[in-house]
Design a protein around this motif. Structure first.
Motif, short mmCIF file in Angstrom:
data_model
loop_
_atom_site.label_atom_id
_atom_site.label_comp_id
_atom_site.label_asym_id
_atom_site.label_seq_id
_atom_site.Cartn_x
_atom_site.Cartn_y
_atom_site.Cartn_z
N GLU A 72 29.83 -27.48 5.48
CA GLU A 72 28.60 -26.93 6.07
C GLU A 72 27.58 -26.61 4.97
O GLU A 72 26.40 -26.97 5.07
CB GLU A 72 28.91 -25.67 6.88
N ALA A 73 28.03 -25.93 3.91
CA ALA A 73 27.13 -25.59 2.81
C ALA A 73 26.62 -26.84 2.11
O ALA A 73 25.44 -26.94 1.78
CB ALA A 73 27.82 -24.66 1.82
N LEU A 74 27.50 -27.81 1.90
CA LEU A 74 27.09 -29.05 1.25
C LEU A 74 26.05 -29.79 2.09
O LEU A 74 25.11 -30.37 1.56
CB LEU A 74 28.30 -29.94 0.97
N GLY A 75 26.22 -29.75 3.40
CA GLY A 75 25.25 -30.37 4.30
C GLY A 75 23.89 -29.71 4.19
O GLY A 75 22.86 -30.38 4.16
N LYS A 76 23.88 -28.39 4.14
CA LYS A 76 22.61 -27.66 3.99
C LYS A 76 21.96 -27.97 2.64
O LYS A 76 20.75 -28.11 2.54
CB LYS A 76 22.84 -26.15 4.12
N ASP A 77 22.80 -28.06 1.60
CA ASP A 77 22.28 -28.38 0.27
C ASP A 77 21.59 -29.74 0.27
O ASP A 77 20.55 -29.91 -0.38
CB ASP A 77 23.40 -28.40 -0.77
N SER A 78 22.16 -30.70 0.98
CA SER A 78 21.62 -32.06 0.95
C SER A 78 20.25 -32.17 1.61
O SER A 78 19.50 -33.09 1.32
CB SER A 78 22.60 -33.04 1.59
N VAL A 79 19.90 -31.23 2.49
CA VAL A 79 18.60 -31.29 3.15
C VAL A 79 17.66 -30.17 2.71
O VAL A 79 16.57 -30.01 3.26
CB VAL A 79 18.75 -31.27 4.70
N ALA A 80 18.07 -29.41 1.70
CA ALA A 80 17.22 -28.31 1.21
C ALA A 80 15.94 -28.86 0.60
O ALA A 80 15.93 -29.92 -0.02
CB ALA A 80 17.98 -27.49 0.17
N ALA A 81 14.87 -28.10 0.77
CA ALA A 81 13.58 -28.49 0.19
C ALA A 81 13.67 -28.47 -1.34
O ALA A 81 14.39 -27.65 -1.91
CB ALA A 81 12.50 -27.52 0.65
N PRO A 82 12.96 -29.39 -1.99
CA PRO A 82 12.98 -29.37 -3.46
C PRO A 82 12.39 -28.07 -3.99
O PRO A 82 11.50 -27.48 -3.39
CB PRO A 82 12.12 -30.56 -3.87
N ARG A 83 12.91 -27.64 -5.11
CA ARG A 83 12.40 -26.41 -5.72
C ARG A 83 11.01 -26.65 -6.27
O ARG A 83 10.68 -27.73 -6.73
CB ARG A 83 13.36 -25.94 -6.80
N LYS A 84 10.20 -25.61 -6.24
CA LYS A 84 8.81 -25.72 -6.69
C LYS A 84 8.70 -25.57 -8.20
O LYS A 84 9.46 -24.83 -8.82
CB LYS A 84 7.96 -24.65 -6.01
N ARG A 85 7.72 -26.27 -8.75
CA ARG A 85 7.41 -26.17 -10.17
C ARG A 85 6.90 -24.77 -10.47
O ARG A 85 6.11 -24.22 -9.71
CB ARG A 85 6.36 -27.21 -10.55
N MET A 86 7.35 -24.19 -11.59
CA MET A 86 6.94 -22.84 -11.94
C MET A 86 5.81 -22.80 -12.98
O MET A 86 5.03 -21.85 -13.00
CB MET A 86 8.15 -22.06 -12.46
N VAL A 87 5.77 -23.80 -13.86
CA VAL A 87 4.73 -23.84 -14.91
C VAL A 87 4.31 -25.28 -15.14
O VAL A 87 5.06 -26.22 -14.85
CB VAL A 87 5.24 -23.22 -16.25
N PRO A 88 3.13 -25.49 -15.70
CA PRO A 88 2.67 -26.85 -15.98
C PRO A 88 3.56 -27.54 -17.03
O PRO A 88 4.13 -26.89 -17.91
CB PRO A 88 1.25 -26.66 -16.53
#
Length: 130
Positions: free
Chosen positions: A101-117
């Motif tokens: 279940e957790a692996l399934g959620k991980d596979s569709v998680a939104a990409p992490r946002k960039r923090m700095v240029p």
């Protein structure tokens, strides 16, 4: 760390081989060492050697190497870039191993946002002493 004379005191690789603490070493959990092959402060061979030593003394140990990554790329620059992060994905897959279940959620998680240029990350990599 006070030079070569203090190696026995500070080196975990040396410590786990001490027969006087064999009972304590037997209690260690599995250990995974993450290391970049571009690390010029601590060579990645040190992690491979430590993992081999852990296995020799009966501890489940392994090293995961990241090609071309420096000492700080893995835990500083790469996470701040956002998006896909190889070490983060490896960590999550280890933590969620056996939990479909957790692996399934991980596979569709939104990409992490960039923090700095990106220019700041490149600058940090150039000036880092590690």
């Amino acid at each position: 760390m006070e030079g070569e004379q203090s190696l026995r005191r500070f080196s975990p690789e040396v410590m786990v081989q001490d027969p006087n603490i064999r009972n304590a070493v037997a209690l260690l959990p599995p250990i995974i060492l993450f290391h970049g092959t571009g690390d010029y402060s601590i060579p990645s061979d040190a992690s491979k050697s430590f993992a081999d030593t852990l296995q020799r003394v009966g501890v489940k140990g392994e090293s995961i190497l990241y090609e071309g990554k420096t000492h700080t790329d893995l835990f500083l620059q790469d996470p701040m870039r956002g998006g896909k992060d190889e070490m983060f994905e490896d960590l999550v897959s280890i933590i969620h191993a056996g939990d479909s279940e957790a692996l399934g959620k991980d596979s569709v998680a939104a990409p992490r946002k960039r923090m700095v240029p990106e220019f700041m990350l490149k600058l940090a990599r150039r000036v880092s002493p590690f």
